[in-house]
Design a protein around this motif. Structure first.
Motif, PDB file in Angstrom:
ATOM      1  N   TYR A 148      -4.502  -7.183  -2.675  1.00 52.63           N
ATOM      2  CA  TYR A 148      -4.014  -6.122  -3.546  1.00 52.63           C
ATOM      3  C   TYR A 148      -2.530  -6.271  -3.873  1.00 52.63           C
ATOM      4  CZ  TYR A 148      -8.338  -3.615  -2.563  1.00 52.63           C
ATOM      5  OH  TYR A 148      -9.657  -3.250  -2.472  1.00 52.63           O
ATOM      6  N   VAL A 149      -2.207  -5.982  -5.116  1.00 50.00           N
ATOM      7  CA  VAL A 149      -0.809  -5.884  -5.530  1.00 50.00           C
ATOM      8  C   VAL A 149      -0.398  -4.435  -5.278  1.00 50.00           C
ATOM      9  CG1 VAL A 149       0.741  -5.961  -7.522  1.00 50.00           C
ATOM     10  CG2 VAL A 149      -1.078  -7.655  -7.297  1.00 50.00           C
ATOM     11  N   TYR A 155      -3.631  -2.343  -6.395  1.00 49.34           N
ATOM     12  CA  TYR A 155      -4.375  -2.895  -7.520  1.00 49.34           C
ATOM     13  C   TYR A 155      -5.021  -4.211  -7.097  1.00 49.34           C
ATOM     14  CZ  TYR A 155      -1.635   0.684  -9.805  1.00 49.34           C
ATOM     15  OH  TYR A 155      -1.075   1.891 -10.150  1.00 49.34           O
ATOM     16  N   LYS A 156      -6.336  -4.243  -7.180  1.00 47.12           N
ATOM     17  CA  LYS A 156      -7.080  -5.381  -6.627  1.00 47.12           C
ATOM     18  C   LYS A 156      -7.045  -6.598  -7.555  1.00 47.12           C
ATOM     19  CE  LYS A 156     -11.387  -6.445  -4.306  1.00 47.12           C
ATOM     20  NZ  LYS A 156     -12.699  -5.940  -3.905  1.00 47.12           N
ATOM     21  N   ARG A 162       5.227  -4.807  -8.524  1.00 50.69           N
ATOM     22  CA  ARG A 162       5.891  -4.893  -7.221  1.00 50.69           C
ATOM     23  C   ARG A 162       4.836  -5.388  -6.244  1.00 50.69           C
ATOM     24  NH1 ARG A 162       8.430  -1.067  -2.817  1.00 50.69           N
ATOM     25  NH2 ARG A 162       6.398  -0.064  -2.930  1.00 50.69           N
ATOM     26  N   ALA A 163       5.051  -6.601  -5.751  1.00 50.23           N
ATOM     27  CA  ALA A 163       3.990  -7.271  -5.001  1.00 50.23           C
ATOM     28  C   ALA A 163       3.656  -6.558  -3.701  1.00 50.23           C
ATOM     29  CB  ALA A 163       4.388  -8.715  -4.714  1.00 50.23           C
ATOM     30  N   ASN A 164       4.681  -6.176  -2.950  1.00 52.19           N
ATOM     31  CA  ASN A 164       4.419  -5.505  -1.670  1.00 52.19           C
ATOM     32  C   ASN A 164       5.529  -4.502  -1.375  1.00 52.19           C
ATOM     33  OD1 ASN A 164       6.600  -6.959  -0.779  1.00 52.19           O
ATOM     34  ND2 ASN A 164       5.400  -8.448   0.379  1.00 52.19           N
ATOM     35  N   LEU A 187       5.851 -15.164  -4.127  1.00 52.24           N
ATOM     36  CA  LEU A 187       5.126 -14.204  -3.297  1.00 52.24           C
ATOM     37  C   LEU A 187       3.862 -13.746  -4.018  1.00 52.24           C
ATOM     38  CD1 LEU A 187       4.909 -12.106  -0.939  1.00 52.24           C
ATOM     39  CD2 LEU A 187       6.412 -10.625  -2.282  1.00 52.24           C
ATOM     40  N   LEU A 188       4.033 -13.391  -5.276  1.00 52.38           N
ATOM     41  CA  LEU A 188       2.893 -12.939  -6.079  1.00 52.38           C
ATOM     42  C   LEU A 188       1.855 -14.063  -6.184  1.00 52.38           C
ATOM     43  CD1 LEU A 188       2.157 -10.369  -7.613  1.00 52.38           C
ATOM     44  CD2 LEU A 188       3.177 -11.357  -9.658  1.00 52.38           C
ATOM     45  N   GLY A 189       2.360 -15.278  -6.354  1.00 54.32           N
ATOM     46  CA  GLY A 189       1.474 -16.436  -6.473  1.00 54.32           C
ATOM     47  C   GLY A 189       0.737 -16.755  -5.184  1.00 54.32           C
TER      48      GLY A 189
END
Lengths: 280, 489
Positions: free
Chosen positions: A81-82, A2-3, A37-39, A72-74
């Motif tokens: 992409y997520v 997801y971009k 889920r970030a990665n 991490l998300l930040g």
């Protein structure tokens, strides 16, 4: 995948990501959340949908960087992409109804979540009072947007750096003391804040909704990690909530359950900080 | 098993005359399957059973009597042509044997590992009347693993029918249904809620019993056949069943969403912070790889003294996983006796070998916690078996004044699941039972809604992988009949 189409640093601890997720944007409603889920090695974390744009297929998430997963998300940049985004989950806020006077309270990062719900309350024809609170002025979120949609608008800071010196409950308590007719209170923020808001409205039995941020894994009712006692009944925040009657919620138990993985979270956070070269 | 024992075993089996009268011979046993030793495996997540070697598989297959009227197949919910595939093993045509199985069973490497063969194919094996039955499960596993390692050719598919079918859930029911439909020429899309395919095969069954690589390989095979999988799609939330049919162009829908909601006991202390549902515990470990924390971000919390409530496969999996995560004492607490344990015999055996303790005829009455909500113990009461209940099993009855307290720091609840309500709640006109399971026509798999089919745990309540697969197969047949008839009209 997801971009991330845009990213904004809202303050020193809070970030906003706008993510392309057309199928979710098409159907989501205020109050619902997504699991992110970030990665590939990431954790599944629930984040409330702070805004959405159906035409452009975008959803907005706002989060405070409290540990490894949110940091991490930040760290993601625009154009990245997520890994996974699941939603919309949970029940929508009951915003399609005219209650009369609604008080919407956002504490810290909770203000970002309150905003779209408050806007919907306003659009449904309610008289909207908002109380926007934070520890200090720098952490106040969505102040401008909240003011624009509100009939009455209050700001509180714990240190008095902006607005009323004190807590959101001071303003709420005053409104109740002054015999203002309040038909619904909607509060999102740290658990202690939601607990005291519920206490404040309890004597006069003002209907009070709080949005709970329990630990979740799947977010679809499968794991039971998010279970919470509401009126002595076991409820799952992910499918029965995330919003519940604040007068019925066992906040003490909720706080204990939110701390379940604290030592692991601290370890992961420390490791993350080390990997980033000692900076947060 | 050491080498000499294996050789002895092989020799004795090989010397058996084919199809000869066996009355005077002592009953034969299955060729043993090599395993990791209990002492070693209780501290790792590698697979416990190592699978037959080619020699072992041949020796076992050689015993099969190739009955003219075999009974084994009647015990198989997915109609695997057991006699034929074993015959191919005897001819050393292992790839062909695997293909033969795959004609009716899309997931042989999985079934060979997790099916309760002792109550199915092996229970009806004629050779098994006087001996231990033929080790059908081990042979199935052998040929599936053999074929996978050597690369399987895709079967020839019929030309496309130009009809789309949606399958909800990529667990055993959904994968089976999808596999059968793609082989009939349909375009199949699976909608999966998680970020990985396999359902319970991925989040529930641990690595040491079913390596995830195998699930991935079986799913890959289906994808190579043309099955499309959409992840992160919770049907009932992002799209409804009705929208799939009316807006998205699917002519039929199969619901295989599983028995997703964990049950807890109606006793005090269930919400303490170190009480976990088996679903949560296993999902963290299996799907999210919490056993590799902090390399993976998801943590799992395990104490030193763990009690697992329940007696099914999920309870065994939870207990054995706890041990592997470092718990020093793990006790399975079950309210009936050993004879009633619903878990697969091999799992109970393996658990005991690894040092899992069992408290039979014991029922928890309260989980005790400290001020911060951590478990410190569990009060239990002893039970005795009374008259049979509706399920035919003897009802456990509490013995008065027999309460005692177990010292614990972690409790895992593995007493079953109720159907996940998301789809029933979001699908108008879908008939459900009072338990929340979806009601279907047993013959066709069709629900109360035309063109909407269902199978697996969402229909039966918590059951086995193979039962779910059987229902997925039945529904695929039902969907084919329905769409064929619809086209003719």
């Amino acid at each position: 995948m997801y971009k991330i189409v845009s990213k904004k640093v809202l303050n020193s601890v809070t970030k906003m990501l706008v993510v392309r997720a057309p199928e979710i944007a098409k159907v989501c409603k205020p109050g619902q959340f997504v699991i992110v889920r970030a990665n590939e090695t990431g954790e599944r974390i629930p984040l409330t949908i702070a805004d959405f744009n159906r035409e452009r297929g975008l959803i907005t998430i706002v989060f405070q960087e409290v540990g490894k997963s949110t940091k991490l998300l930040g760290s993601f940049k625009r154009g990245e992409y997520v890994q996974d985004l699941v939603g919309p989950l949970g029940k929508p806020s009951p915003t399609d109804k005219k209650y009369g006077t609604v008080v919407a309270i956002g504490g810290g990062c909770g203000s970002a979540i309150v905003y779209p719900v408050a806007r919907a309350f306003k659009e449904a024809g309610n008289y909207l009072i908002t109380i926007n609170g934070a520890r200090t002025m720098e952490l106040l979120l969505y102040r401008k947007q909240m003011r624009e949609i509100s009939d009455e608008f209050y700001v509180t800071t714990d240190d008095g750096s902006c607005g009323v010196h004190g807590f959101v409950t001071n303003v709420l308590g005053d409104l109740i003391q002054n015999d203002r007719k309040i038909d619904l209170v909607f509060a999102v923020g740290p658990v202690p804040m939601m607990k005291f808001v519920s206490k404040t409205t309890e004597a006069k039995q003002i209907p009070t909704l709080v949005s709970l941020n329990s630990i979740m894994v799947d977010g679809t009712g499968m794991c039971g990690a998010c279970r919470v006692s509401v009126g002595g009944q076991m409820k799952f925040a992910c499918v029965d909530g995330p919003e519940f009657d604040g007068h019925q919620v066992d906040f003490q138990e909720l706080m204990g359950r939110l701390n379940a993985y604290r030592t692991y979270e601290a370890e992961a956070d420390k490791r993350w900080i080390n990997q980033q070269g000692g900076e947060t | 098993m050491d080498k000499s024992a294996r050789r002895r075993n092989l020799v004795s089996e090989k010397n058996e005359p084919k199809g000869a009268m066996r009355e005077r011979k002592p009953p034969t046993k299955k060729v043993m399957m090599p395993e990791q030793s209990p002492a070693k495996r209780r501290r790792n997540f590698d697979e416990v059973a190592l699978g037959y070697t080619m020699e072992q598989a041949l020796a076992e297959a050689e015993k099969c009597m190739q009955c003219r009227n075999p009974k084994c197949m009647s015990g198989c919910p997915v109609e695997v042509p057991i006699r034929d595939f074993i015959n191919l093993v005897r001819e050393k045509k292992f790839i062909e044997a695997a293909s033969r199985i795959k004609e009716t069973n899309s997931l042989p490497a999985i079934c060979g590992r997790v099916c309760p063969q002792e109550t199915q194919c092996e229970a009806t094996c004629i050779y098994g009347v006087r001996n231990e039955p033929i080790a059908i499960g081990r042979l199935e596993r052998f040929v599936a693993d053999y074929a996978r390692a050597r690369g399987e050719d895709l079967p020839k598919l019929p030309s496309k029918l130009g009809k789309r079918v949606a399958v909800i859930g990529s667990g055993p029911a959904g994968l089976t249904c999808a596999g059968d439909l793609i082989k009939l020429g349909y375009d199949v899309t699976i909608f999966e809620a998680f970020h990985k395919p396999g359902g319970v095969l991925i989040y529930g069954i641990p690595e040491f019993r079913l390596p995830k690589e195998i699930v991935t390989a079986e799913v890959d095979f289906l994808e190579r056949l043309g099955v499309e999988i959409k992840y992160n799609h919770v049907i009932g939330k992002i799209r409804t069943v009705n929208e799939l049919m009316t807006e998205d162009g699917y002519e039929a829908v199969f619901i295989g969403s599983g028995a997703g909601a964990p049950s807890f006991m109606p006793i005090k202390g269930m919400n303490l912070t170190t009480v976990f549902s088996a679903n949560e515990f296993l999902t963290r470990v299996n799907l999210m790889k919490a056993y590799k924390f902090p390399e993976y971000d998801t943590p799992v919390k395990i104490g030193k003294r763990v009690a697992v409530i329940g007696g099914g496969n999920v309870a065994m999996d939870s207990a054995r996983t706890s041990l592997r995560l470092g718990a020093s004492e793990v006790t399975v607490v079950y309210r009936r006796s050993r004879e009633e344990l619903p878990a697969r015999a091999e799992e109970v055996h393996h658990a005991e070998e690894e040092g899992i303790r069992f408290q039979f005829l014991v029922n928890p009455t309260e989980v005790l916690g400290d001020e911060s909500g951590n478990v410190i113990g569990m009060q239990c009461i002893r039970m005795e078996l009374g008259e049979p209940d509706e399920s035919g099993r003897k009802r456990p009855v509490a013995i008065k004044n027999s309460e005692f307290v177990m010292d614990l720091d972690t409790v895992i609840v593995a007493i079953g699941n109720s159907p996940n309500p998301i789809i029933p709640n979001s699908t108008q006109g879908l008939e459900v039972s009072k338990w929340g399971t979806i009601i279907i026509n047993e013959e066709t798999g069709m629900t109360s809604l035309r063109g909407v089919f269902a199978g697996g745990d969402i229909v039966t309540g918590a059951a086995t992988v193979i039962n779910a697969m059987g229902q997925g197969k039945c529904a695929a047949r039902g969907i084919h009949a329905y769409l064929t008839k619809k086209a003719a009209e």
